[in-house]
Design an enzyme around this catalytic site. Structure first.
Site, mmCIF file in Angstrom:
data_model
loop_
_atom_site.group_PDB
_atom_site.id
_atom_site.type_symbol
_atom_site.label_atom_id
_atom_site.label_comp_id
_atom_site.label_asym_id
_atom_site.label_seq_id
_atom_site.Cartn_x
_atom_site.Cartn_y
_atom_site.Cartn_z
ATOM 1 C CG ASN A 1 -1.699 1.252 1.485
ATOM 2 O OD1 ASN A 1 -2.023 2.052 0.551
ATOM 3 N ND2 ASN A 1 -2.251 1.357 2.704
ATOM 4 C CE LYS B 1 0.361 3.478 4.738
ATOM 5 N NZ LYS B 1 0.253 3.484 6.222
ATOM 6 C CG HIS C 1 -5.766 1.506 4.973
ATOM 7 N ND1 HIS C 1 -5.244 2.502 5.853
ATOM 8 C CD2 HIS C 1 -4.894 0.479 4.727
ATOM 9 C CE1 HIS C 1 -4.063 2.017 6.265
ATOM 10 N NE2 HIS C 1 -3.695 0.912 5.564
ATOM 11 C CD GLU D 1 -2.921 5.217 6.896
ATOM 12 O OE1 GLU D 1 -2.994 5.193 5.741
ATOM 13 O OE2 GLU D 1 -1.985 4.637 7.528
ATOM 14 C CD GLU E 1 -3.340 -3.136 7.515
ATOM 15 O OE1 GLU E 1 -2.190 -3.197 6.927
ATOM 16 O OE2 GLU E 1 -4.190 -2.046 6.971
ATOM 17 N N GLY F 1 2.442 2.050 10.612
ATOM 18 C CA GLY F 1 3.297 3.139 10.523
ATOM 19 C C GLY F 1 4.036 3.623 11.814
ATOM 20 C CB SER G 1 5.581 -1.887 11.835
ATOM 21 O OG SER G 1 5.094 -0.544 12.244
HETATM 22 C C1 PEP Z 1 -0.619 -0.146 5.918
HETATM 23 O O1 PEP Z 1 -0.444 0.848 5.274
HETATM 24 O O2 PEP Z 1 -1.535 -0.967 5.647
HETATM 25 C C2 PEP Z 1 0.549 -0.577 6.672
HETATM 26 C C3 PEP Z 1 0.254 -1.729 7.356
HETATM 27 O O3 PEP Z 1 1.433 0.470 6.963
HETATM 28 P P1 PEP Z 1 2.993 0.135 7.592
HETATM 29 O O4 PEP Z 1 3.432 -1.028 6.933
HETATM 30 O O5 PEP Z 1 3.633 1.395 7.309
HETATM 31 O O6 PEP Z 1 2.711 0.168 8.996
#
Ligand code: PEP
Length: 255
Positions: A9, A11, A97, A99, A169, A175, A215
């Protein structure tokens, strides 16, 4: 056997130059890997989708959108439909997601409509669920994730629901550099699979791919993928570096 599925992703990152370079670099490394053993997708910003589909053509990397709207067409200024995403050559789209849930304010009713629209428009949704830090600390992880899964799958027949990939997630891990331990992740993945068996049936639950996201890095990918109910990874930050993303793909094959 569930085939591992690694998705990146991007973003709100990359541009018209760096995006195609990134997908080409991943594609070059990917051709040397056993592509029968893993599915890979990248999920760039809307405005670059057609360009990335084109740049990814030589590889077997699929492309997805980060969101869709639930209507097919009409007076919905600023929105993009599943048919449009499909029309530019994408196969996947994210729905729900964290966000979009927690920065933009999307709720489960809206997310459920998007999941339906994605499937009806011929896309394969990657549906994201996960708890906030305070919800985990209050001991409510299971309750929160169960509520999200039930509401987001509402009204989907078993045939339609088979189009979905789930992504667990935990919001506190996205992040932040703070990954869930493989055991914490496995616990929730197993709970989700059991829940799906109850909502549909055991064979449906056994076939469902459930990604972990939060992460993920080259050095923790293998151990996460070794967990029984973790079938793939949704990768944010580390998917923006071709070497890191390739290392994560390789780790998923080696797990
Ligand atoms: C994500 O954007 O779904 C995500 C898991 O980001 P990150 O790997 O940066 O934590």
């Amino acid at each position: 056997m569930r085939k591992p599925f690694i998705a990146g992703n991007w973003k709100m990152n990359t541009d018209g130059h760096s995006g195609p370079e990134l997908v080409k670099a991943v594609g070059q490394g990917f051709t040397q890997l056993d592509r029968e053993k893993v599915d890979v997708a990248v999920i760039p910003p809307f405005v670059y989708l057609a360009q990335i589909v084109n740049a990814a053509k030589a590889s077997r990397i699929a492309v997805g959108a980060q969101d869709i709207f639930y209507e097919q067409k009409g007076a919905f200024t600023g929105e993009i439909s599943a048919n449009m995403i499909k029309d530019v050559g994408c196969n996947y789209c994210l729905c729900g997601h964290s966000e979009r849930r927690h920065v933009i304010g999307e709720g489960d009713e809206l997310i459920n409509k998007k999941v339906h629209a994605a499937i009806n428009g011929g896309l394969l949704p990657i549906l994201c669920v996960g708890e906030l830090l305070e919800e985990r600390e209050a001991g409510n992880t299971e309750q929160v994730v169960e509520r999200q899964v039930k509401k987001d799958f509402a009204g989907l027949s078993v045939e339609k629901a088979r189009a979905v990939t789930l992504a667990y997630e935990p919001v506190w891990a996205i992040g932040t550099g703070r990954t869930a331990t493989p055991q914490q992740a496995q616990e929730v993945h197993a709970m989700i699979r059991e829940l799906l068996a109850g909502l549909y049936d055991k064979s449906f639950a056994d076939d469902m791919r459930i990604q972990y996201g939060g992460s993920v890095k080259p050095d923790n990918a293998k151990e996460l993928m070794q967990q029984q109910d973790i079938d793939g990874l949704l990768v944010g930050g580390a998917s923006l570096k071709a070497d890191d993303f390739l290392a994560i793909i390789k780790a998923s094959i080696a797990a």
